[in-house]
Each structure stands twice: as structure tokens, then as C-alpha cells.
Motif scaffolding. Structure first.
Motif, mmCIF file in Angstrom:
data_model
loop_
_atom_site.group_PDB
_atom_site.id
_atom_site.type_symbol
_atom_site.label_atom_id
_atom_site.label_comp_id
_atom_site.label_asym_id
_atom_site.label_seq_id
_atom_site.Cartn_x
_atom_site.Cartn_y
_atom_site.Cartn_z
ATOM 1 N N GLY A 115 61.509 -28.882 39.543
ATOM 2 C CA GLY A 115 62.234 -29.353 40.522
ATOM 3 C C GLY A 115 62.063 -28.552 41.749
ATOM 4 O O GLY A 115 61.131 -27.378 41.899
ATOM 5 N N VAL A 116 62.986 -28.802 42.774
ATOM 6 C CA VAL A 116 62.868 -27.905 44.026
ATOM 7 C C VAL A 116 63.591 -26.674 43.895
ATOM 8 O O VAL A 116 64.820 -26.706 43.237
ATOM 9 N N LYS A 117 63.094 -25.532 44.255
ATOM 10 C CA LYS A 117 63.914 -24.359 44.357
ATOM 11 C C LYS A 117 63.900 -23.931 45.761
ATOM 12 O O LYS A 117 63.285 -24.418 46.591
ATOM 13 N N GLU A 118 64.941 -23.267 46.025
ATOM 14 C CA GLU A 118 65.442 -22.778 47.437
ATOM 15 C C GLU A 118 65.891 -21.239 47.501
ATOM 16 O O GLU A 118 66.454 -20.811 46.443
ATOM 17 N N HIS A 119 65.553 -20.611 48.805
ATOM 18 C CA HIS A 119 66.049 -19.291 48.854
ATOM 19 C C HIS A 119 66.745 -19.608 50.344
ATOM 20 O O HIS A 119 65.942 -19.876 51.324
ATOM 21 N N ARG A 120 67.918 -19.113 50.403
ATOM 22 C CA ARG A 120 68.619 -19.058 51.673
ATOM 23 C C ARG A 120 68.515 -17.451 52.166
ATOM 24 O O ARG A 120 68.459 -16.549 51.448
ATOM 25 N N GLY A 177 56.031 -14.383 49.026
ATOM 26 C CA GLY A 177 55.626 -15.843 48.312
ATOM 27 C C GLY A 177 56.485 -16.328 47.456
ATOM 28 O O GLY A 177 57.782 -16.159 47.568
ATOM 29 N N ASP A 178 56.327 -16.759 46.335
ATOM 30 C CA ASP A 178 57.000 -17.292 45.359
ATOM 31 C C ASP A 178 58.152 -16.541 44.643
ATOM 32 O O ASP A 178 58.867 -16.866 44.042
ATOM 33 N N ARG A 179 57.942 -15.120 44.724
ATOM 34 C CA ARG A 179 58.885 -13.766 44.351
ATOM 35 C C ARG A 179 60.367 -14.280 44.832
ATOM 36 O O ARG A 179 61.182 -13.869 44.437
ATOM 37 N N ILE A 180 60.379 -15.136 46.036
ATOM 38 C CA ILE A 180 61.741 -15.251 46.598
ATOM 39 C C ILE A 180 62.688 -16.015 45.864
ATOM 40 O O ILE A 180 63.709 -16.015 45.843
ATOM 41 N N PHE A 181 61.924 -16.568 44.692
ATOM 42 C CA PHE A 181 62.581 -17.597 43.992
ATOM 43 C C PHE A 181 63.238 -16.941 42.572
ATOM 44 O O PHE A 181 63.929 -17.602 41.751
ATOM 45 N N SER A 182 62.749 -15.482 42.501
ATOM 46 C CA SER A 182 62.909 -14.926 41.290
ATOM 47 C C SER A 182 64.393 -14.448 41.399
ATOM 48 O O SER A 182 64.943 -13.921 42.348
ATOM 49 N N THR A 223 70.782 -15.946 63.014
ATOM 50 C CA THR A 223 69.655 -16.320 62.095
ATOM 51 C C THR A 223 69.861 -16.757 60.898
ATOM 52 O O THR A 223 70.268 -15.685 60.279
ATOM 53 N N ALA A 224 69.544 -17.870 60.571
ATOM 54 C CA ALA A 224 70.068 -18.263 59.151
ATOM 55 C C ALA A 224 68.845 -19.395 58.738
ATOM 56 O O ALA A 224 68.479 -20.134 59.853
ATOM 57 N N GLY A 225 68.611 -19.491 57.508
ATOM 58 C CA GLY A 225 67.601 -20.533 57.098
ATOM 59 C C GLY A 225 67.520 -20.700 55.566
ATOM 60 O O GLY A 225 68.045 -20.091 54.933
ATOM 61 N N ILE A 226 66.789 -21.742 55.241
ATOM 62 C CA ILE A 226 66.557 -22.111 53.941
ATOM 63 C C ILE A 226 64.897 -22.290 53.590
ATOM 64 O O ILE A 226 64.339 -22.964 54.491
ATOM 65 N N ILE A 227 64.470 -21.631 52.729
ATOM 66 C CA ILE A 227 63.181 -21.704 52.270
ATOM 67 C C ILE A 227 63.055 -22.614 50.877
ATOM 68 O O ILE A 227 63.671 -22.172 49.934
ATOM 69 N N GLU A 228 62.232 -23.980 51.071
ATOM 70 C CA GLU A 228 62.197 -24.618 49.904
ATOM 71 C C GLU A 228 60.743 -24.754 49.350
ATOM 72 O O GLU A 228 60.008 -24.781 50.183
ATOM 73 N N LYS A 229 60.732 -24.870 47.959
ATOM 74 C CA LYS A 229 59.109 -25.364 47.477
ATOM 75 C C LYS A 229 59.553 -25.999 46.190
ATOM 76 O O LYS A 229 60.414 -26.046 45.617
ATOM 77 N N ASP A 230 58.539 -27.213 46.168
ATOM 78 C CA ASP A 230 58.479 -28.083 45.027
ATOM 79 C C ASP A 230 57.901 -27.463 43.917
ATOM 80 O O ASP A 230 56.660 -26.971 44.051
#
Length: 99
Positions: free
Chosen positions: A60-65, A94-99, A49-56
Motif C-alpha cells: 500500500g501507500v506509505k507517507e511521511h509528513r 530515501g525509503d528510510r523516511i518510512f521506517s 513550510t510543511a508537506g507529505i511525501i508518499e510512495k506506493d
């Protein structure tokens, strides 16, 4: 256990995958303003199980793997579970995953 951690760290760093075994990326799924890209990979005869979460964002685009311990018999099952886990991560953090 050390082998598992070593393999996990290699996967997160983008190393250790054979180009010949590379699977095409799964279709992105939209969820609450995020894009979820399931990215299961072969591991010990199953799929991890793996993936990427992206948000604009304006900058720019941020991603969390993410990689989870669960494995599945098929790539499709692993991809579906990755979407479920990503939705849970988004709902909880939420957006904390990008911190």
C-alpha cells in the motif's frame, strides 16, 4: 518556545487547524518514484513550510509528513520551498523516511 512546540505537535497530530482556514491541497509533484504534496498552513501571519511525501509499495501507500521552521509570506512560496525540502529529504534518506 513552548508555544511553538505545542503548535507544532498539534499540527503534526492534525489538530489545531480551523476548518474555515483550511486551504485546498497543492498539486502533487512526482520525484524519483515519490509523490510530494506541499501542505503549507497559515501560522502567525505567514505560511509554514510543511508537506507529505508518499510512495506506493506492494502493501500500500506509505507517507511521511514533515514540518520545517521556515515561514513564507505567500502560500505559493511556502509550497515551492516544501517541494525543495522534500526532494532534499528523499535524496538524503530515501525509503528510510518510512521506517
Amino acid at each position: 518556545m513552548a508555544s511553538f512546540l505545542s503548535d507544532l505537535l498539534s499540527r503534526l497530530a492534525g489538530k489545531g487547524r480551523s476548518e474555515s482556514r483550511e486551504e485546498p491541497p497543492a498539486e502533487a509533484v512526482a520525484y524519483k518514484g515519490y509523490r510530494i504534496r506541499p501542505a503549507p498552513y497559515p501560522a502567525r501571519g505567514q505560511f509554514q513550510t510543511a508537506g507529505i511525501i508518499e510512495k506506493d509499495f506492494p502493501e500500500g501507500v506509505k507517507e511521511h509528513r514533515f514540518v520545517r521552521a521556515e515561514t513564507h509570506a505567500s502560500r505559493e512560496d511556502a509550497a515551492a520551498f516544501a517541494v525543495t525540502k522534500a526532494r532534499q529529504i528523499i535524496d538524503e534518506q530515501g525509503d528510510r523516511i518510512f521506517s
